[in-house]
Design a protein around this motif. Structure first.
Motif, PDB file in Angstrom:
ATOM      1  N   ARG A 140       0.874  -1.179   0.000  1.00  0.00           N
ATOM      2  CA  ARG A 140       0.000   0.000   0.000  1.00  0.00           C
ATOM      3  C   ARG A 140       0.907   1.223   0.000  1.00  0.00           C
ATOM      4  O   ARG A 140       1.720   1.402   0.897  1.00  0.00           O
ATOM      5  N   VAL A 141       0.765   2.050  -1.032  1.00  0.00           N
ATOM      6  CA  VAL A 141       1.603   3.230  -1.212  1.00  0.00           C
ATOM      7  C   VAL A 141       0.739   4.465  -1.040  1.00  0.00           C
ATOM      8  O   VAL A 141      -0.329   4.572  -1.646  1.00  0.00           O
TER       9      VAL A 141
ATOM     10  N   ARG B 110      -4.091  10.253  -2.206  1.00  0.00           N
ATOM     11  CA  ARG B 110      -3.094   9.791  -3.177  1.00  0.00           C
ATOM     12  C   ARG B 110      -2.570   8.431  -2.746  1.00  0.00           C
ATOM     13  O   ARG B 110      -1.475   8.297  -2.215  1.00  0.00           O
ATOM     14  N   VAL B 111      -3.376   7.421  -2.993  1.00  0.00           N
ATOM     15  CA  VAL B 111      -3.098   6.073  -2.497  1.00  0.00           C
ATOM     16  C   VAL B 111      -3.290   5.061  -3.620  1.00  0.00           C
ATOM     17  O   VAL B 111      -4.172   5.224  -4.452  1.00  0.00           O
ATOM     18  N   PHE B 112      -2.455   4.041  -3.638  1.00  0.00           N
ATOM     19  CA  PHE B 112      -2.770   2.871  -4.446  1.00  0.00           C
ATOM     20  C   PHE B 112      -2.264   1.628  -3.759  1.00  0.00           C
ATOM     21  O   PHE B 112      -1.390   1.685  -2.901  1.00  0.00           O
ATOM     22  N   GLU B 113      -2.885   0.527  -4.107  1.00  0.00           N
ATOM     23  CA  GLU B 113      -2.516  -0.766  -3.544  1.00  0.00           C
ATOM     24  C   GLU B 113      -2.087  -1.687  -4.676  1.00  0.00           C
ATOM     25  O   GLU B 113      -2.709  -1.702  -5.732  1.00  0.00           O
ATOM     26  N   TRP B 114      -1.025  -2.424  -4.413  1.00  0.00           N
ATOM     27  CA  TRP B 114      -0.503  -3.387  -5.367  1.00  0.00           C
ATOM     28  C   TRP B 114      -0.519  -4.758  -4.738  1.00  0.00           C
ATOM     29  O   TRP B 114      -0.410  -4.892  -3.524  1.00  0.00           O
ATOM     30  N   VAL B 115      -0.616  -5.769  -5.575  1.00  0.00           N
ATOM     31  CA  VAL B 115      -0.394  -7.143  -5.143  1.00  0.00           C
ATOM     32  C   VAL B 115       0.831  -7.616  -5.910  1.00  0.00           C
ATOM     33  O   VAL B 115       0.838  -7.646  -7.139  1.00  0.00           O
ATOM     34  N   MET B 116       1.882  -7.931  -5.167  1.00  0.00           N
ATOM     35  CA  MET B 116       3.128  -8.387  -5.783  1.00  0.00           C
ATOM     36  C   MET B 116       3.192  -9.904  -5.715  1.00  0.00           C
ATOM     37  O   MET B 116       2.895 -10.494  -4.680  1.00  0.00           O
ATOM     38  N   THR B 117       3.587 -10.519  -6.820  1.00  0.00           N
ATOM     39  CA  THR B 117       3.859 -11.951  -6.855  1.00  0.00           C
ATOM     40  C   THR B 117       5.344 -12.129  -7.105  1.00  0.00           C
ATOM     41  O   THR B 117       5.856 -11.698  -8.138  1.00  0.00           O
ATOM     42  N   LEU B 118       6.032 -12.713  -6.138  1.00  0.00           N
ATOM     43  CA  LEU B 118       7.442 -13.073  -6.298  1.00  0.00           C
ATOM     44  C   LEU B 118       7.465 -14.521  -6.750  1.00  0.00           C
ATOM     45  O   LEU B 118       6.994 -15.415  -6.036  1.00  0.00           O
ATOM     46  N   TYR B 119       7.965 -14.736  -7.974  1.00  0.00           N
ATOM     47  CA  TYR B 119       7.885 -16.066  -8.570  1.00  0.00           C
ATOM     48  C   TYR B 119       8.807 -17.067  -7.887  1.00  0.00           C
ATOM     49  O   TYR B 119       9.905 -16.732  -7.449  1.00  0.00           O
TER      50      TYR B 119
ATOM     51  N   GLN C  36       0.699  -6.145  -9.698  1.00  0.00           N
ATOM     52  CA  GLN C  36      -0.605  -5.829 -10.286  1.00  0.00           C
ATOM     53  C   GLN C  36      -1.290  -4.771  -9.442  1.00  0.00           C
ATOM     54  O   GLN C  36      -1.407  -4.921  -8.231  1.00  0.00           O
ATOM     55  N   ALA C  37      -1.754  -3.700 -10.086  1.00  0.00           N
ATOM     56  CA  ALA C  37      -2.534  -2.694  -9.372  1.00  0.00           C
ATOM     57  C   ALA C  37      -3.861  -3.304  -8.988  1.00  0.00           C
ATOM     58  O   ALA C  37      -4.502  -3.970  -9.791  1.00  0.00           O
ATOM     59  N   SER C  38      -4.262  -3.124  -7.724  1.00  0.00           N
ATOM     60  CA  SER C  38      -5.564  -3.651  -7.330  1.00  0.00           C
ATOM     61  C   SER C  38      -6.517  -2.505  -7.032  1.00  0.00           C
ATOM     62  O   SER C  38      -7.428  -2.263  -7.799  1.00  0.00           O
ATOM     63  N   LYS C  39      -6.307  -1.750  -5.985  1.00  0.00           N
ATOM     64  CA  LYS C  39      -7.166  -0.607  -5.677  1.00  0.00           C
ATOM     65  C   LYS C  39      -6.400   0.662  -5.997  1.00  0.00           C
ATOM     66  O   LYS C  39      -5.310   0.877  -5.491  1.00  0.00           O
ATOM     67  N   VAL C  40      -6.976   1.483  -6.839  1.00  0.00           N
ATOM     68  CA  VAL C  40      -6.297   2.694  -7.272  1.00  0.00           C
ATOM     69  C   VAL C  40      -7.173   3.891  -6.934  1.00  0.00           C
ATOM     70  O   VAL C  40      -8.331   3.945  -7.322  1.00  0.00           O
ATOM     71  N   TYR C  41      -6.620   4.826  -6.195  1.00  0.00           N
ATOM     72  CA  TYR C  41      -7.336   6.043  -5.827  1.00  0.00           C
ATOM     73  C   TYR C  41      -6.562   7.227  -6.394  1.00  0.00           C
ATOM     74  O   TYR C  41      -5.573   7.650  -5.809  1.00  0.00           O
ATOM     75  N   MET C  42      -6.963   7.705  -7.542  1.00  0.00           N
ATOM     76  CA  MET C  42      -6.325   8.852  -8.190  1.00  0.00           C
ATOM     77  C   MET C  42      -4.813   8.668  -8.305  1.00  0.00           C
ATOM     78  O   MET C  42      -4.039   9.564  -8.013  1.00  0.00           O
ATOM     79  N   ALA C  43      -4.376   7.486  -8.703  1.00  0.00           N
ATOM     80  CA  ALA C  43      -2.942   7.222  -8.675  1.00  0.00           C
ATOM     81  C   ALA C  43      -2.377   6.701  -9.985  1.00  0.00           C
ATOM     82  O   ALA C  43      -1.195   6.489 -10.086  1.00  0.00           O
ATOM     83  N   GLY C  44      -3.169   6.471 -10.982  1.00  0.00           N
ATOM     84  CA  GLY C  44      -2.649   5.913 -12.225  1.00  0.00           C
ATOM     85  C   GLY C  44      -2.684   4.399 -12.160  1.00  0.00           C
ATOM     86  O   GLY C  44      -2.054   3.801 -11.305  1.00  0.00           O
ATOM     87  N   ASN C  45      -3.423   3.777 -13.026  1.00  0.00           N
ATOM     88  CA  ASN C  45      -3.621   2.341 -13.003  1.00  0.00           C
ATOM     89  C   ASN C  45      -2.605   1.678 -13.921  1.00  0.00           C
ATOM     90  O   ASN C  45      -2.739   1.728 -15.131  1.00  0.00           O
ATOM     91  N   PHE C  46      -1.594   1.049 -13.356  1.00  0.00           N
ATOM     92  CA  PHE C  46      -0.599   0.360 -14.157  1.00  0.00           C
ATOM     93  C   PHE C  46      -0.069  -0.826 -13.371  1.00  0.00           C
ATOM     94  O   PHE C  46      -0.220  -0.903 -12.154  1.00  0.00           O
ATOM     95  N   SER C  47       0.541  -1.747 -14.073  1.00  0.00           N
ATOM     96  CA  SER C  47       1.180  -2.915 -13.469  1.00  0.00           C
ATOM     97  C   SER C  47       2.567  -3.021 -14.072  1.00  0.00           C
ATOM     98  O   SER C  47       2.852  -2.403 -15.101  1.00  0.00           O
TER      99      SER C  47
END
Length: 173
Positions: free
Chosen positions: A125-126, A133-142, A151-162
Motif C-alpha cells: 500500500r503506497v 493519493r493512495v494505491f494498492e498493489w499485489v506483488m507476486t514473487l515467482y 498488479q494494481a488492485s485498488k487505485v485512488y487517483m494514482a494511475g492504473n498500471f502494473s
C-alpha cells in the motif's frame, strides 16, 4: 552392432547426467535468488528494477506494454522512492496525482503468503503526501526466482498500471 548400441547408450547416459546436473544447479541458483529477494523485501531494504510496464489503453481488451530500462523503485524502511527515466517517445508512467509523482511515498507491506506452487504474494500500500493519493498493489514473487509481477488492485487517483521486474537487495549501511 552390439558395440555400437552400447556406445550410443553410454553417450545417451552421459548427456542425461550432464544435463540433469545443469538443471539442479539452475534450480539451486533460482532458490537462492528467491530467498535473497524475499528477505530483502521483508526487511524493507531492496531495489525493484522495472523491466516491463503495462499501462491500460482506451481499449480495455488491450493493455499497452512498454519495455523500460534504468527505472527502479527503492524500498527503505517505510518509504518507497521512485527513480524513473522518461524515454523520448513514452507516455508518462506515473501521471496525475500519483503518489510517485513526488518521487517518494509512504509504504506499508503486508505479510507474505506462500501459494501452492511456491510463488509468494505480498500486498503493498503506497500513500503520497495527500490522504487520497493512495494505491494498492499485489506483488507476486515467482518461485525459484527474483522476478516479480506487480498488479494494481485498488487505485485512488494514482494511475492504473502494473509492471514486471526483479527484486535486488541493497547493501547494508
Amino acid at each position: 552392432m552390439k558395440e555400437r548400441f552400447l556406445f550410443v547408450l553410454f553417450l545417451y547416459l552421459a548427456f542425461a547426467i550432464v544435463f540433469s546436473g545443469c538443471r539442479t544447479a539452475d534450480t539451486t541458483v533460482g532458490q537462492t535468488a528467491h530467498r535473497v529477494a524475499l528477505q530483502a523485501l521483508t526487511s524493507r531494504n531492496c531495489k525493484i528494477v522495472l523491466e516491463e510496464v503495462y499501462i491500460p489503453s482506451d481499449r480495455p481488451e488491450k493493455l499497452r506494454t512498454q519495455q523500460i530500462t534504468g527505472s527502479y523503485l527503492v524500498v527503505k524502511g517505510d518509504r518507497l522512492s521512485a527513480y524513473l527515466t522518461r524515454e523520448v517517445d513514452s507516455s508518462k508512467l506515473f501521471f496525475g496525482t500519483s503518489p510517485l509523482n513526488g518521487g517518494e511515498a509512504d509504504l506499508q507491506i503486508g505479510e507474505p503468503e506462500v501459494r501452492k506452487n511456491g510463488d509468494v504474494n505480498i500486498s503493498l500500500r503506497v500513500q503520497g503526501s495527500q490522504h487520497y493519493r493512495v494505491f494498492e498493489w499485489v506483488m507476486t514473487l515467482y518461485h525459484d526466482s527474483n522476478q516479480c509481477f506487480v498488479q494494481a488492485s485498488k487505485v485512488y487517483m494514482a494511475g492504473n498500471f502494473s509492471f514486471k521486474g526483479r527484486i535486488l537487495p541493497l547493501p547494508e549501511n
